[in-house]
Write a protein that holds these residues in place. Structure first.
Motif, PDB file in Angstrom:
ATOM      1  N   SER A 120     -36.666 -18.570  17.354  1.00 27.97           N
ATOM      2  CA  SER A 120     -35.982 -17.859  18.103  1.00 27.97           C
ATOM      3  C   SER A 120     -36.699 -17.291  19.204  1.00 27.97           C
ATOM      4  N   GLY A 121     -38.442 -16.903  19.620  1.00 26.73           N
ATOM      5  CA  GLY A 121     -38.917 -16.676  20.836  1.00 26.73           C
ATOM      6  C   GLY A 121     -38.020 -18.320  21.570  1.00 26.73           C
ATOM      7  N   SER A 122     -38.561 -19.685  21.063  1.00 28.17           N
ATOM      8  CA  SER A 122     -38.435 -20.158  21.816  1.00 28.17           C
ATOM      9  C   SER A 122     -37.263 -20.655  22.865  1.00 28.17           C
ATOM     10  N   LEU A 123     -35.643 -20.233  21.689  1.00 26.00           N
ATOM     11  CA  LEU A 123     -34.298 -20.474  21.854  1.00 26.00           C
ATOM     12  C   LEU A 123     -34.123 -19.578  23.483  1.00 26.00           C
ATOM     13  N   TRP A 124     -35.090 -18.273  22.963  1.00 23.63           N
ATOM     14  CA  TRP A 124     -34.874 -17.347  24.006  1.00 23.63           C
ATOM     15  C   TRP A 124     -35.660 -17.684  25.312  1.00 23.63           C
ATOM     16  N   LEU A 125     -36.694 -18.218  25.045  1.00 26.64           N
ATOM     17  CA  LEU A 125     -37.698 -18.992  26.787  1.00 26.64           C
ATOM     18  C   LEU A 125     -36.311 -19.784  27.238  1.00 26.64           C
ATOM     19  N   LEU A 126     -35.750 -20.864  26.407  1.00 24.85           N
ATOM     20  CA  LEU A 126     -34.802 -22.046  27.047  1.00 24.85           C
ATOM     21  C   LEU A 126     -33.691 -21.111  27.240  1.00 24.85           C
ATOM     22  N   GLU A 128     -33.514 -18.537  29.147  1.00 20.97           N
ATOM     23  CA  GLU A 128     -34.092 -17.335  30.022  1.00 20.97           C
ATOM     24  C   GLU A 128     -34.645 -18.855  31.560  1.00 20.97           C
ATOM     25  N   VAL A 129     -34.511 -19.678  31.078  1.00 13.72           N
ATOM     26  CA  VAL A 129     -34.975 -21.117  31.622  1.00 13.72           C
ATOM     27  C   VAL A 129     -33.679 -21.607  32.344  1.00 13.72           C
ATOM     28  N   SER A 130     -32.681 -21.773  31.384  1.00  8.32           N
ATOM     29  CA  SER A 130     -31.930 -23.001  31.251  1.00  8.32           C
ATOM     30  C   SER A 130     -30.964 -22.191  30.861  1.00  8.32           C
ATOM     31  N   ALA A 133     -28.440 -24.524  28.523  1.00  5.39           N
ATOM     32  CA  ALA A 133     -28.498 -25.959  27.381  1.00  5.39           C
ATOM     33  C   ALA A 133     -28.020 -26.546  27.242  1.00  5.39           C
ATOM     34  N   SER A 134     -27.967 -27.195  26.572  1.00  5.27           N
ATOM     35  CA  SER A 134     -27.434 -28.030  25.428  1.00  5.27           C
ATOM     36  C   SER A 134     -27.556 -28.100  24.414  1.00  5.27           C
ATOM     37  N   ILE A 135     -27.169 -28.316  23.436  1.00  2.92           N
ATOM     38  CA  ILE A 135     -27.490 -28.161  22.193  1.00  2.92           C
ATOM     39  C   ILE A 135     -28.261 -28.917  21.574  1.00  2.92           C
ATOM     40  N   VAL A 136     -28.148 -30.015  22.264  1.00  2.00           N
ATOM     41  CA  VAL A 136     -29.601 -31.485  22.347  1.00  2.00           C
ATOM     42  C   VAL A 136     -30.826 -30.884  22.738  1.00  2.00           C
ATOM     43  N   SER A 137     -30.553 -30.010  23.901  1.00  2.00           N
ATOM     44  CA  SER A 137     -32.139 -28.929  24.472  1.00  2.00           C
ATOM     45  C   SER A 137     -31.884 -28.319  22.641  1.00  2.00           C
ATOM     46  N   GLU A 138     -31.095 -27.226  22.730  1.00  2.00           N
ATOM     47  CA  GLU A 138     -31.765 -26.753  21.576  1.00  2.00           C
ATOM     48  C   GLU A 138     -32.649 -27.037  20.244  1.00  2.00           C
TER      49      GLU A 138
END
Length: 173
Positions: A120-126, A128-130, A133-138
């Protein structure tokens, strides 16, 4: 008995030492020969991790649009935690039967909270940065978060949830 320790696997073949990296392989081979149960548990844990990661990614991808990334992540992790604990009981730690099943599952859900916090923290950070973001990035971010939490998961499974398997089982009278 429902919680017996799995039989020791056969000893691994020794790897002869060679000039380029053979010394490290030989040392690893000796280590695994001294710890065949750990080797078996790690091998089983790896198989379970691949299965559960694939299932989790499928659930996440299916729930992402209707529920959003954080809810899809949480639901997929909760569902896969039950599957993960059950598969690890059987494959990694050799526990069959229903003895202490509820306790193992409850503890497995506590361990899942670590993965949930990391992903969850990683998704939140992603996001915030992008933000777009695409589903592949997620999926990559979630997978990396799960890999990072896998080490702690194995340690907690081995030394907390299934620590009862490390105690010697008394011989029947």
């Amino acid at each position: 008995m429902a919680t017996t320790t799995p039989a020791e696997p056969a000893a691994l073949e020794p790897v002869p030492a060679t000039a380029n990296g053979g010394t490290m392989r030989a040392a690893l081979s000796r280590f695994w020969q001294r710890h065949p149960l750990l080797y078996s548990q790690l091998r089983g844990f790896g198989v379970v991790a691949v299965i559960c990661t694939a299932v989790s990614m499928l659930i996440f991808a299916a729930l992402r649009h209707p529920m959003g990334t954080q809810w899809a992540n949480a639901i997929s992790l909760v569902l896969c935690s039950v599957l993960n604990t059950e598969l690890n009981r059987r494959i990694s730690f050799g526990v069959h039967g229903m003895h202490l099943w509820w306790r193992d599952q409850r503890r497995g859900l506590w361990v899942m909270l670590l993965a949930l916090a990391m992903t969850s923290g990683s998704l939140w950070l992603l996001h915030e940065v992008s933000p777009k973001a695409s589903i592949v990035s997620e999926l990559v971010v979630i997978t990396l978060g799960n890999v990072a939490s896998a080490v702690m998961r194995f340690v907690l499974l081995r030394y907390w949830i299934f620590r009862r398997l490390r105690r010697p089982v008394p011989a029947p009278a």
